[in-house]
Design an enzyme around this catalytic site. Sequence first.
Site, PDB file in Angstrom:
ATOM      1  CE1 TYR A 198      59.257  38.167  64.822  1.00 24.16           C
ATOM      2  CE2 TYR A 198      58.139  37.395  64.827  1.00 24.16           C
ATOM      3  CZ  TYR A 198      58.882  37.283  64.604  1.00 24.16           C
ATOM      4  OH  TYR A 198      59.778  36.095  63.800  1.00 24.16           O
ATOM      5  CG  HIS A 248      62.406  31.777  66.457  1.00 25.74           C
ATOM      6  ND1 HIS A 248      63.263  31.833  67.200  1.00 25.74           N
ATOM      7  CD2 HIS A 248      61.750  30.392  67.425  1.00 25.74           C
ATOM      8  CE1 HIS A 248      63.723  31.413  68.170  1.00 25.74           C
ATOM      9  NE2 HIS A 248      62.466  30.255  68.402  1.00 25.74           N
ATOM     10  NE  ARG A 302      64.621  34.954  63.924  1.00 30.40           N
ATOM     11  CZ  ARG A 302      63.141  35.469  64.321  1.00 30.40           C
ATOM     12  NH1 ARG A 302      62.817  35.728  62.696  1.00 30.40           N
ATOM     13  NH2 ARG A 302      62.688  36.049  65.292  1.00 30.40           N
TER      14      ARG A 302
HETATM   15  C1  LIG Z   1      65.402  28.224  78.899  1.00 32.70           C
HETATM   16  C2  LIG Z   1      64.222  28.344  77.285  1.00 32.70           C
HETATM   17  N1  LIG Z   1      63.797  29.045  77.539  1.00 32.70           N
HETATM   18  C3  LIG Z   1      62.318  29.318  76.476  1.00 32.70           C
HETATM   19  C4  LIG Z   1      63.132  28.985  76.228  1.00 32.70           C
HETATM   20  C5  LIG Z   1      61.949  29.757  74.326  1.00 32.70           C
HETATM   21  N2  LIG Z   1      62.375  29.598  73.509  1.00 32.70           N
HETATM   22  C6  LIG Z   1      63.265  28.945  72.315  1.00 32.70           C
HETATM   23  S1  LIG Z   1      64.015  29.657  71.292  1.00 32.70           S
HETATM   24  C7  LIG Z   1      63.466  31.352  71.811  1.00 32.70           C
HETATM   25  C8  LIG Z   1      64.574  32.897  71.604  1.00 32.70           C
HETATM   26  C9  LIG Z   1      65.674  32.674  71.998  1.00 32.70           C
HETATM   27  O1  LIG Z   1      66.203  34.011  70.727  1.00 32.70           O
HETATM   28  P1  LIG Z   1      68.384  34.329  70.980  1.00 32.70           P
HETATM   29  O2  LIG Z   1      68.755  33.407  72.648  1.00 32.70           O
HETATM   30  O3  LIG Z   1      67.874  35.461  70.462  1.00 32.70           O
HETATM   31  O4  LIG Z   1      68.340  33.056  70.298  1.00 32.70           O
HETATM   32  P2  LIG Z   1      67.654  33.165  68.761  1.00 32.70           P
HETATM   33  O5  LIG Z   1      66.722  31.860  69.170  1.00 32.70           O
HETATM   34  O6  LIG Z   1      67.297  34.363  67.958  1.00 32.70           O
HETATM   35  O7  LIG Z   1      69.126  32.745  67.543  1.00 32.70           O
HETATM   36  C10 LIG Z   1      63.009  30.882  73.482  1.00 32.70           C
HETATM   37  C11 LIG Z   1      62.132  32.422  74.277  1.00 32.70           C
HETATM   38  C12 LIG Z   1      63.023  28.534  75.534  1.00 32.70           C
HETATM   39  N3  LIG Z   1      63.663  26.984  74.989  1.00 32.70           N
HETATM   40  N4  LIG Z   1      64.121  27.460  76.680  1.00 32.70           N
END
Ligand SMILES: Cc1ncc(C[n+]2csc(CCOP(=O)(O)OP(=O)(O)O)c2C)c(N)n1
Length: 348
Positions: free
Chosen positions: A261, A252, A248
């Site tokens: 980071y 985020h 990306r």
């Molecule tokens: C069950 C849950 N735990 C924690 C979060 C907080 N959270 C939001 S986005 C994220 C990271 C997700 O990363 P990834 O799966 O790699 O997807 P990306 O955002 O990089 O597309 C987290 C931990 C959440 N939304 N849902």
Amino acid sequence: MLNYILPDGRLTNKGQSIWEELSDDQKRRMYQWMRLLRYVDKRCISLQRQGRLGTYVSLAGQEAAQVGSAFALRNQDWMFPTYRDHGAALVVGVPLHQILLYWMGRVEGNQFPPAVRVLPPSVPIATHLPHAVGAAWAAKLRNEDSIAIAYFGDGATSEGDFHEACNFAGVFQLPVIFFCQNNGYAISVPFSRQSATETVVEKAKGFSMEGIQVDGNDVLAVFDVIQEYLKRAASQKKPILIEAVTYRLNGHTTADDPTKYRSRLEENAWRKKDPLLRYEKLLREEELWTDDDEQAWMKDCEETFKQALTTIERMEKPSKQHLFAHVFAERRSGGKWHGADDHGRSDL
Ligand SMILES: Cc1ncc(C[n+]2csc(CCOP(=O)(O)OP(=O)(O)O)c2C)c(N)n1
């Protein structure tokens, strides 16, 4: 890792054969979609900065993974996206104004046209994977020629839901695509802190599932992987795990600062692998895209975005009760309703 278009825009040998299969129109449309997504993304970030959208999740850098996969899907297939996959949703028919409504926090941004088989984006990480497996199971039991595709990130592979969904799909041999866009980070946590394996794809073996790792910044390779799966889907019901390796380019969300980071050096290296640049180079080399085409298409993008905003402006503004609509079957305070709800009911 499967790769058809090199970062300098040249086709690999494998890329040549899919290139010959596609019509000029298909080749151009894939680029047009990617260009539109990049434009929409930029405009959304700017609207968020103006306070007209809530927190926004950028998909810049992941256009090839989203367009390549969604472009291959058929009308009967079910899509289970996350908050970052509005690009894929747009390609299969979710109207742009609904995507904007979603980021404005409006419930209409989740009510897609019935013919569009896209579920509301999942914000809880990985909880939609078992849902996708359920849809695939239903399709198999009903003997329907449809598949389910779940979009998720590398961080989702740390969740129990991912393992449960993959296990169930493996045991019951369900027609589901686990489409992981590995963009290297779950917010600030790098993949090396999420997984003891070096890749996502090698986890497929543990579920006795086919696994393919593909260059996620290569729209042709992603398209071909999904297309090949779909060709076999009617006769062979089985799950597949696809790891699209990508990055990306922005934070985020609009509430994140990625410089905390990851290094500029890393970001710049990935900018050189930009999915749009390499595909545009290829199209220009093949005389399928010119400066005039680019200019005309950018005008169309602008117009499309303007129209989506006009559609929203013409909609009735939500009442305060909108906040509670679709939350509880009944809303009571001291046994009395305050005002009318979204359905005009004032005395229930
Ligand atoms: C069950 C849950 N735990 C924690 C979060 C907080 N959270 C939001 S986005 C994220 C990271 C997700 O990363 P990834 O799966 O790699 O997807 P990306 O955002 O990089 O597309 C987290 C931990 C959440 N939304 N849902």
